[in-house]
Design a protein around this motif. Structure first.
Motif, PDB file in Angstrom:
ATOM      1  N   PHE A 158       0.853  -1.661   0.094  1.00  0.00           N
ATOM      2  CA  PHE A 158      -0.546  -0.266   0.074  1.00  0.00           C
ATOM      3  C   PHE A 158       0.856   0.955   0.248  1.00  0.00           C
ATOM      4  O   PHE A 158       1.919   0.899   0.386  1.00  0.00           O
ATOM      5  CB  PHE A 158      -0.834   0.264   1.587  1.00  0.00           C
ATOM      6  CG  PHE A 158      -2.081  -0.946   1.300  1.00  0.00           C
ATOM      7  CD1 PHE A 158      -2.369  -1.117   0.000  1.00  0.00           C
ATOM      8  CD2 PHE A 158      -1.946  -2.344   2.086  1.00  0.00           C
ATOM      9  CE1 PHE A 158      -3.885  -1.993  -0.012  1.00  0.00           C
ATOM     10  CE2 PHE A 158      -3.244  -3.257   2.758  1.00  0.00           C
ATOM     11  CZ  PHE A 158      -4.295  -3.205   1.271  1.00  0.00           C
ATOM     12  N   THR A 159       0.572   2.449  -0.337  1.00  0.00           N
ATOM     13  CA  THR A 159       1.179   4.086  -0.291  1.00  0.00           C
ATOM     14  C   THR A 159       0.122   4.423   0.620  1.00  0.00           C
ATOM     15  O   THR A 159      -1.700   4.272   0.690  1.00  0.00           O
ATOM     16  CB  THR A 159       0.778   4.374  -1.564  1.00  0.00           C
ATOM     17  OG1 THR A 159      -0.082   4.886  -2.013  1.00  0.00           O
ATOM     18  CG2 THR A 159       1.923   2.932  -2.060  1.00  0.00           C
ATOM     19  N   LEU A 160      -0.091   5.786   1.422  1.00  0.00           N
ATOM     20  CA  LEU A 160      -0.345   6.504   2.320  1.00  0.00           C
ATOM     21  C   LEU A 160      -1.682   7.268   0.609  1.00  0.00           C
ATOM     22  O   LEU A 160      -1.784   7.642  -0.274  1.00  0.00           O
ATOM     23  CB  LEU A 160       0.402   7.381   2.335  1.00  0.00           C
ATOM     24  CG  LEU A 160       1.354   7.138   3.363  1.00  0.00           C
ATOM     25  CD1 LEU A 160       2.007   8.997   3.827  1.00  0.00           C
ATOM     26  CD2 LEU A 160       0.694   6.918   4.682  1.00  0.00           C
ATOM     27  N   ASP A 161      -2.794   7.376   1.728  1.00  0.00           N
ATOM     28  CA  ASP A 161      -3.187   8.262   0.469  1.00  0.00           C
ATOM     29  C   ASP A 161      -4.081   6.547  -0.388  1.00  0.00           C
ATOM     30  O   ASP A 161      -5.409   6.993  -1.176  1.00  0.00           O
ATOM     31  CB  ASP A 161      -3.335   8.881  -0.233  1.00  0.00           C
ATOM     32  CG  ASP A 161      -3.112  10.700   0.361  1.00  0.00           C
ATOM     33  OD1 ASP A 161      -3.323  10.638   1.870  1.00  0.00           O
ATOM     34  OD2 ASP A 161      -2.198  11.299   0.020  1.00  0.00           O
ATOM     35  N   ASP A 162      -4.444   5.995  -0.517  1.00  0.00           N
ATOM     36  CA  ASP A 162      -4.834   4.336  -0.730  1.00  0.00           C
ATOM     37  C   ASP A 162      -6.014   4.177  -0.405  1.00  0.00           C
ATOM     38  O   ASP A 162      -6.212   4.092   0.478  1.00  0.00           O
ATOM     39  CB  ASP A 162      -3.646   3.119  -0.084  1.00  0.00           C
ATOM     40  CG  ASP A 162      -2.535   2.941  -2.095  1.00  0.00           C
ATOM     41  OD1 ASP A 162      -3.094   3.738  -2.637  1.00  0.00           O
ATOM     42  OD2 ASP A 162      -2.247   1.667  -1.962  1.00  0.00           O
ATOM     43  N   ALA A 163      -6.604   3.774  -0.805  1.00  0.00           N
ATOM     44  CA  ALA A 163      -8.484   3.469  -0.806  1.00  0.00           C
ATOM     45  C   ALA A 163      -8.058   1.988   0.000  1.00  0.00           C
ATOM     46  O   ALA A 163      -7.678   1.392  -1.025  1.00  0.00           O
ATOM     47  CB  ALA A 163      -9.723   3.624  -1.804  1.00  0.00           C
ATOM     48  N   VAL A 164      -8.607   1.668   0.897  1.00  0.00           N
ATOM     49  CA  VAL A 164      -8.370  -0.310   1.459  1.00  0.00           C
ATOM     50  C   VAL A 164      -9.623  -0.242   2.282  1.00  0.00           C
ATOM     51  O   VAL A 164      -9.889   0.596   3.179  1.00  0.00           O
ATOM     52  CB  VAL A 164      -7.554  -0.437   2.751  1.00  0.00           C
ATOM     53  CG1 VAL A 164      -7.477  -1.537   3.122  1.00  0.00           C
ATOM     54  CG2 VAL A 164      -5.749   0.662   1.839  1.00  0.00           C
ATOM     55  N   THR A 165     -10.368  -1.260   2.541  1.00  0.00           N
ATOM     56  CA  THR A 165     -11.705  -2.054   2.539  1.00  0.00           C
ATOM     57  C   THR A 165     -11.320  -2.759   3.611  1.00  0.00           C
ATOM     58  O   THR A 165     -10.061  -3.740   3.380  1.00  0.00           O
ATOM     59  CB  THR A 165     -12.246  -2.867   1.521  1.00  0.00           C
ATOM     60  OG1 THR A 165     -12.873  -2.393   0.195  1.00  0.00           O
ATOM     61  CG2 THR A 165     -13.604  -3.337   1.593  1.00  0.00           C
ATOM     62  N   VAL A 166     -11.965  -2.542   4.443  1.00  0.00           N
ATOM     63  CA  VAL A 166     -11.975  -3.695   5.616  1.00  0.00           C
ATOM     64  C   VAL A 166     -12.575  -4.471   6.060  1.00  0.00           C
ATOM     65  O   VAL A 166     -14.139  -3.486   6.257  1.00  0.00           O
ATOM     66  CB  VAL A 166     -11.241  -2.302   6.834  1.00  0.00           C
ATOM     67  CG1 VAL A 166     -11.001  -3.164   8.241  1.00  0.00           C
ATOM     68  CG2 VAL A 166     -10.022  -1.606   6.833  1.00  0.00           C
ATOM     69  N   ILE A 167     -12.950  -5.460   6.830  1.00  0.00           N
ATOM     70  CA  ILE A 167     -14.035  -5.899   6.758  1.00  0.00           C
ATOM     71  C   ILE A 167     -14.133  -6.050   8.400  1.00  0.00           C
ATOM     72  O   ILE A 167     -13.861  -7.010   8.465  1.00  0.00           O
ATOM     73  CB  ILE A 167     -14.458  -7.187   6.503  1.00  0.00           C
ATOM     74  CG1 ILE A 167     -14.318  -7.450   5.232  1.00  0.00           C
ATOM     75  CG2 ILE A 167     -15.237  -8.581   6.431  1.00  0.00           C
ATOM     76  CD1 ILE A 167     -14.224  -8.581   3.890  1.00  0.00           C
TER      77      ILE A 167
END
Length: 464
Positions: A158-167
């Motif tokens: 990942f990189t900063l400002d990435d959109a990441v999905t968390v469940i």
């Protein structure tokens, strides 16, 4: 006799190597497990001591519920933040929330190892006394942002400002990564994958609104941690307790070590098996040695050596080989400890960096166990070798004692029967009984082996 013993060992290098190797593996498992366990304990003790170094007190529920997954502690209302903050001597209070959260990689697959370390969602703040150390970015401030441990950040590329999905148990949600953190000196706590949010988001997304798992307290320096805990406890209602940061660090370290204890137990079982089998190998080796050297031992008796001297000479050989095997096994144990660390890393359990720890008990246990097993396994063959009569030195053929023994047959079959029965019982899930049954089966076969060797050899040799 001692010089003769050393010459005998040197002149039979092949036999010495086979005997030594039979003890090296077991001692390597034993020493490696002890070194690894001690290193693990020291590492986590140091880690959690540094994590809670700025925490003087922890307030939490005193109610515990034991489940199959472990021990679950109740939550406390976040209104306790204000109560604890008003206690004289308290400088700062921070609410803590922990729950299930699974970070998804860029391709949509869950990050981490399914059977490895757990996946957490937690709160994070920018307090100087926080357990988390920011290595990039900043702490999240609202419900659209998150931070994550460096181990997850690197693994997911990942990189900063990435959109990441968390469940979580509330379902999937997408956040913007604004920070990367370490847990003390570790990239992630024991390899866990951790998503971090501001307190309100953590309560709503992975915890319970209006509830906290604990409150971390930093004092103003006017009271010792123990006195501060006692002062806080006076204002706490029933069902809520306070303990020092030092006590919390010891408890957290113990919890991690208990979770990994199965690994140590498994390795110690392997060590016991290797030593158990090795003892039979040593016994057989020395039995063959005694049979091959009957005329040599008889000659020693003929020129004046006593039974005791011959027996001691044979046991001295076992002692030298036991010490040598213990030394090699002890040295190999350090390599085994590093291998164990790599195995845990392979299954997703990251161990914080730290050197190997060698305690005196490891040295004593390695040499004591290896030497005792080797000498004990050689006692009966040595006694038989010492009882050879001096007249045998003048014979080309030594008369062997009668091989068949009804008493040996009955006892061997009895041990075999008990071992087989315990194995059947153990297959229902009782591993300790299964291990005992397997050991007895091995012993039973060993006891009846000499009685059935000749007929079995005839049957197997008949076609040839």
């Amino acid at each position: 006799m001692f010089r003769l013993t050393l010459r005998t060992i040197v002149s039979h290098k092949r036999r010495m190597v086979s005997t030594v190797l039979s003890i090296v593996l077991g001692i390597a498992f034993l020493a490696g497990t002890l070194v690894f366990t001690d290193s693990l304990q020291r590492t986590f003790d140091d880690l959690f001591s540094s994590v809670y170094a700025s925490t003087d007190a922890v307030v939490r529920s005193s109610e515990e519920v034991k489940t199959q997954a472990g021990t679950t502690r109740g939550r406390i209302p976040d209104a306790m933040l204000a109560v604890v903050a008003e206690v004289p001597g308290v400088a700062e209070v921070m609410g803590s929330v922990t729950g299930y959260a699974r970070i998804l990689a860029k391709d949509g697959d869950p990050l981490g190892v399914d059977q490895g370390s757990p996946n957490f969602g937690m709160e994070m703040n920018d307090s100087a006394s926080s357990a988390w150390t920011t290595v990039a970015g900043r702490a999240p401030i609202d419900g659209t942002e998150m931070a994550m441990d460096k181990g997850s950040f690197d693994q997911g590329d990942f990189t900063l400002d990435d959109a990441v999905t968390v469940i979580s148990q509330q379902g999937p949600r997408t956040f913007t990564v604004v920070g990367v953190v370490r847990f003390g000196s570790a990239d992630s706590p024991a390899g866990s994958r951790v998503a971090l949010f501001d307190l309100a988001t953590a309560q709503e997304f992975v915890g319970q609104p209006g509830q906290l798992d604990s409150i971390n307290v930093r004092g103003d320096g006017s009271l010792e941690p123990g006195a501060l805990v006692a002062r806080i406890a006076q204002d706490l209602p029933a069902g809520i307790e306070a303990l020092t940061g030092q006590e919390m660090a010891a408890e957290s370290s113990s919890t991690i070590k208990d979770a990994l204890s199965f690994f140590d137990t498994l390795l110690l079982v392997f060590a016991c098996i290797a030593l158990f089998v090795g003892s039979f190998i040593i016994y057989n080796t020395f039995s063959i040695v005694v049979a091959q050297r009957k005329r040599e031992n008889a000659l020693l008796r003929a020129i004046g050596a006593s039974e005791r001297q011959v027996e001691v000479a044979l046991l001295a050989e076992a002692l030298v080989m036991g010490l040598l095997g213990s030394l090699l096994g002890f040295l190999a144990g350090f390599g085994m400890a590093k291998l164990l660390r790599g195995m845990l890393d392979a299954v997703g359990v990251e161990i914080p960096t730290g050197g190997l720890v060698l305690l005196p008990r490891t040295v004593v246990a390695s040499f004591l166990v290896g030497t005792i097993i080797t000498v004990a396994a050689a006692v009966l063959p040595a006694r038989r070798g010492a009882k050879v009569p001096p007249i045998a030195a003048l014979r080309d053929v030594v008369i062997e004692p009668k091989a068949f023994s009804t008493k040996r047959l009955i006892s061997g079959l009895a041990v075999l029967g008990i071992g087989a029965l315990l194995i059947v019982i153990g297959l229902t899930g009782e591993l300790a009984i299964l291990g005992l049954g397997t050991a007895l089966l091995f012993v039973g076969l060993f006891v009846v082996g000499p009685l059935i060797a000749r007929p079995v050899a005839r049957v197997l040799g008949a076609p040839i």
